[in-house]
Design an enzyme around this catalytic site. Structure first.
Site, PDB file in Angstrom:
ATOM      1  N   ARG A 135     125.376  95.525  43.826  1.00 24.42           N
ATOM      2  CA  ARG A 135     126.698  94.452  43.487  1.00 24.42           C
ATOM      3  C   ARG A 135     127.094  94.674  41.944  1.00 24.42           C
ATOM      4  O   ARG A 135     128.259  94.609  41.690  1.00 24.42           O
ATOM      5  CB  ARG A 135     126.406  92.887  43.520  1.00 24.42           C
ATOM      6  CG  ARG A 135     126.454  92.671  45.199  1.00 24.42           C
ATOM      7  CD  ARG A 135     126.172  91.237  45.147  1.00 24.42           C
ATOM      8  NE  ARG A 135     126.414  90.687  46.607  1.00 24.42           N
ATOM      9  CZ  ARG A 135     126.184  89.590  47.264  1.00 24.42           C
ATOM     10  NH1 ARG A 135     125.507  88.601  46.478  1.00 24.42           N
ATOM     11  NH2 ARG A 135     126.701  89.343  48.468  1.00 24.42           N
ATOM     12  N   GLY A 195     129.354  86.122  53.449  1.00 20.96           N
ATOM     13  CA  GLY A 195     130.006  84.976  54.049  1.00 20.96           C
ATOM     14  C   GLY A 195     131.652  85.361  53.717  1.00 20.96           C
ATOM     15  O   GLY A 195     132.529  84.946  54.678  1.00 20.96           O
ATOM     16  N   LYS A 248     122.549  83.889  64.052  1.00 20.00           N
ATOM     17  CA  LYS A 248     123.167  82.696  64.603  1.00 20.00           C
ATOM     18  C   LYS A 248     124.591  82.806  64.966  1.00 20.00           C
ATOM     19  O   LYS A 248     125.369  83.373  64.263  1.00 20.00           O
ATOM     20  CB  LYS A 248     123.262  81.854  63.321  1.00 20.00           C
ATOM     21  CG  LYS A 248     121.969  81.184  62.884  1.00 20.00           C
ATOM     22  CD  LYS A 248     122.057  79.860  61.774  1.00 20.00           C
ATOM     23  CE  LYS A 248     120.750  79.598  61.272  1.00 20.00           C
ATOM     24  NZ  LYS A 248     120.764  79.089  59.993  1.00 20.00           N
ATOM     25  N   GLY A 294     125.312  89.734  54.871  1.00 21.10           N
ATOM     26  CA  GLY A 294     124.136  89.923  53.678  1.00 21.10           C
ATOM     27  C   GLY A 294     123.010  90.611  54.380  1.00 21.10           C
ATOM     28  O   GLY A 294     122.765  91.811  53.505  1.00 21.10           O
TER      29      GLY A 294
HETATM   30  P1  ADP Z   1     123.935  88.924  58.233  1.00 19.55           P
HETATM   31  O1  ADP Z   1     123.458  88.603  56.921  1.00 19.55           O
HETATM   32  O2  ADP Z   1     123.750  90.532  58.207  1.00 19.55           O
HETATM   33  O3  ADP Z   1     125.262  88.346  58.558  1.00 19.55           O
HETATM   34  P2  ADP Z   1     122.237  87.101  59.757  1.00 19.55           P
HETATM   35  O4  ADP Z   1     121.942  86.319  58.492  1.00 19.55           O
HETATM   36  O5  ADP Z   1     123.120  86.671  60.733  1.00 19.55           O
HETATM   37  O6  ADP Z   1     122.877  88.559  59.436  1.00 19.55           O
HETATM   38  O7  ADP Z   1     120.946  87.365  60.510  1.00 19.55           O
HETATM   39  C1  ADP Z   1     119.891  88.090  60.088  1.00 19.55           C
HETATM   40  C2  ADP Z   1     118.631  87.300  60.474  1.00 19.55           C
HETATM   41  O8  ADP Z   1     118.752  87.568  61.941  1.00 19.55           O
HETATM   42  C3  ADP Z   1     117.476  88.440  60.023  1.00 19.55           C
HETATM   43  O9  ADP Z   1     116.496  87.501  59.309  1.00 19.55           O
HETATM   44  C4  ADP Z   1     116.656  88.579  61.252  1.00 19.55           C
HETATM   45  O10 ADP Z   1     115.413  88.769  61.246  1.00 19.55           O
HETATM   46  C5  ADP Z   1     117.034  88.037  62.408  1.00 19.55           C
HETATM   47  N1  ADP Z   1     117.284  88.321  63.750  1.00 19.55           N
HETATM   48  C6  ADP Z   1     117.720  89.509  63.982  1.00 19.55           C
HETATM   49  N2  ADP Z   1     117.337  89.842  65.417  1.00 19.55           N
HETATM   50  C7  ADP Z   1     116.529  88.699  65.673  1.00 19.55           C
HETATM   51  C8  ADP Z   1     115.679  88.356  66.925  1.00 19.55           C
HETATM   52  N3  ADP Z   1     115.914  89.094  67.951  1.00 19.55           N
HETATM   53  N4  ADP Z   1     115.028  87.350  66.701  1.00 19.55           N
HETATM   54  C9  ADP Z   1     114.918  86.653  65.827  1.00 19.55           C
HETATM   55  N5  ADP Z   1     115.520  86.755  64.678  1.00 19.55           N
HETATM   56  C10 ADP Z   1     116.385  87.912  64.630  1.00 19.55           C
HETATM   57 MG    MG Z   2     122.401  86.744  56.358  1.00 15.80          MG
END
Ligand code: ADP
Ligand code: MG
Length: 382
Positions: free
Chosen positions: A36, A362, A198, A339
């Protein structure tokens, strides 16, 4: 772009308040990923070269409106000094006489970084008095903090309303250009890859992109809510029960576009097609990785958000890595945001091979959900 650009400003000898996104991961006082900070260098170099006097402001972590030196920006000022190969002053106060004095003493091309904006309660509450104090440090304002543009805070919307000109920095422009192409571009096939924990957080994004996408590849924790909606066994895998109905509706309306995992890696690293009752799936399996890679290889435009598994822990990083390699190998327009997925991309060393890796987690998701970002709306029209 209808917004004023940093390129349009007359800045020589003037105080330019630059909102940057220096919300970097720290291990004590050590910066573990400076992407960043690196991403702001083009704007800072341009302003320095034009003789601007730069006052930088940023937030770090969540100190909740109080001074908490675990979140001081001092290490960031020191790191920036090395990257710019130039002096970077550090004001231990965000606003007030100390900050004003340091700004007033800046020579053309000089730089000072203010202490963490979020040490002040007025930042997140967008307090008019705090905005006025910040704005008093500036002749003009430049926003290069795309990652904070979805927040209506003093430094992102309060200050721009109080200065004669509020312009987008080069990073902000680049983010809006590439994410704008994902949002409005006509390159086909358009493949969206979504993962992460999520589904609830990402439903607006799915709903906004699915009508235009040709394929939606779903992995990560959110895949199990979709599989559940299809009546497939998911054992003890991550489930957001509240969203099964919404997933069902999406599958009903856009079913042909969704590509869900067909095999899974369980906690004990075994690979299965049907998840046993007591088991938890932590990554997409090898057949799914191959299927995803084939679809990605045929794409002209790719957007990726969210890891395919619990990538923080080996061997559950393999699905995410396979997708990273497939996206990196694509010859089309490739954009990633989020993230954790972006952190995984940087860790894999493949980030440079994408067209654009967003610095906004976000913010990128809100932008692609069709929302107007308050920090962008606040900038001066061209
Ligand atoms: P981003 O920050 O890229 O938008 P998220 O915050 O939505 O992604 O999700 C990231 C989290 O999802 C990580 O901590 C990862 O461990 C978790 N995750 C991914 N796949 C699984 C799974 N099958 N079971 C539990 N947690 C998971
Ligand atoms: Mg995240």
């Amino acid at each position: 772009m209808p917004k004023l650009s940093v390129n349009d400003l007359a800045v020589e000898g003037r105080l330019v308040l630059v909102r940057v996104d220096y919300n970097v991961p720290l291990d004590g006082a050590r910066i573990t990923d400076d992407a960043r900070i690196q991403a702001t260098l083009p704007t800072l170099r341009l302003l320095k070269a034009r003789g601007a006097r730069l006052v930088l402001c940023a937030h770090l972590g969540r100190p909740k409106g109080k001074v908490d030196l675990r979140y001081t920006l001092r290490p960031v000022a020191e790191h920036l000094e090395r990257l710019l190969d130039a002096n970077v002053g550090f004001s231990p106060k965000t606003v007030g006489p100390v900050a004003a004095e340091m700004a007033a003493r800046l020579a053309p091309g000089g730089v000072v970084l203010l202490e963490n904006l979020r040490f002040q309660p007025g930042e997140e509450s967008n307090d008019p008095e705090f905005s006025r104090q910040l704005a008093s440090l500036a002749d003009v304002y430049v926003d290069d903090a795309f990652g904070a543009a979805h927040r209506a805070h003093a430094s992102t919307v309060g200050v721009p309303a109080l200065v004669p000109q509020a312009a987008a920095g080069l990073l902000m422009e680049r983010e809006l250009e590439y994410l704008g192409r994902v949002l409005h571009g006509s390159e086909r096939p358009f493949v969206v890859i979504l993962g992460g924990a999520k589904i609830g957080d990402k439903l607006p994004l799915i709903a906004h992109l699915v009508p235009r996408a040709d394929h939606l590849l779903i992995g990560g924790g959110m895949a199990y809510t979709f599989l559940k909606a299809q009546g497939k066994p998911i054992g003890g895998s991550l489930l957001q029960a509240d969203f099964v109905a919404a997933a069902k509706e999406l599958l009903h309306e856009f079913g042909g576009k969704f590509v869900l995992p067909t095999d899974h890696v369980l906690e004990d690293a075994t690979v299965v097609q049907d998840i046993p009752e007591a088991a938890k799936a932590l990554d997409i399996g090898p057949a799914t990785r191959d299927a995803f890679a084939r679809i990605i290889a045929g794409a002209r435009m790719v957007f990726w958000n969210g890891p395919m598994g619990m990538f923080e822990k080996s061997p559950f990083d393999q699905g995410t890595l396979a997708v990273a390699r497939a996206v990196a190998a694509s010859t089309g327009l490739t954009v990633a945001g989020g993230g954790d997925s972006v952190a995984a991309l940087h860790a894999s060393g493949l980030a440079d091979r994408l067209s654009h890796v967003s610095t906004g987690g976000g913010a990128s998701l809100e932008f692609l959900s069709g929302d107007t970002l308050p920090g962008v709306a606040a900038l001066t029209e061209k």
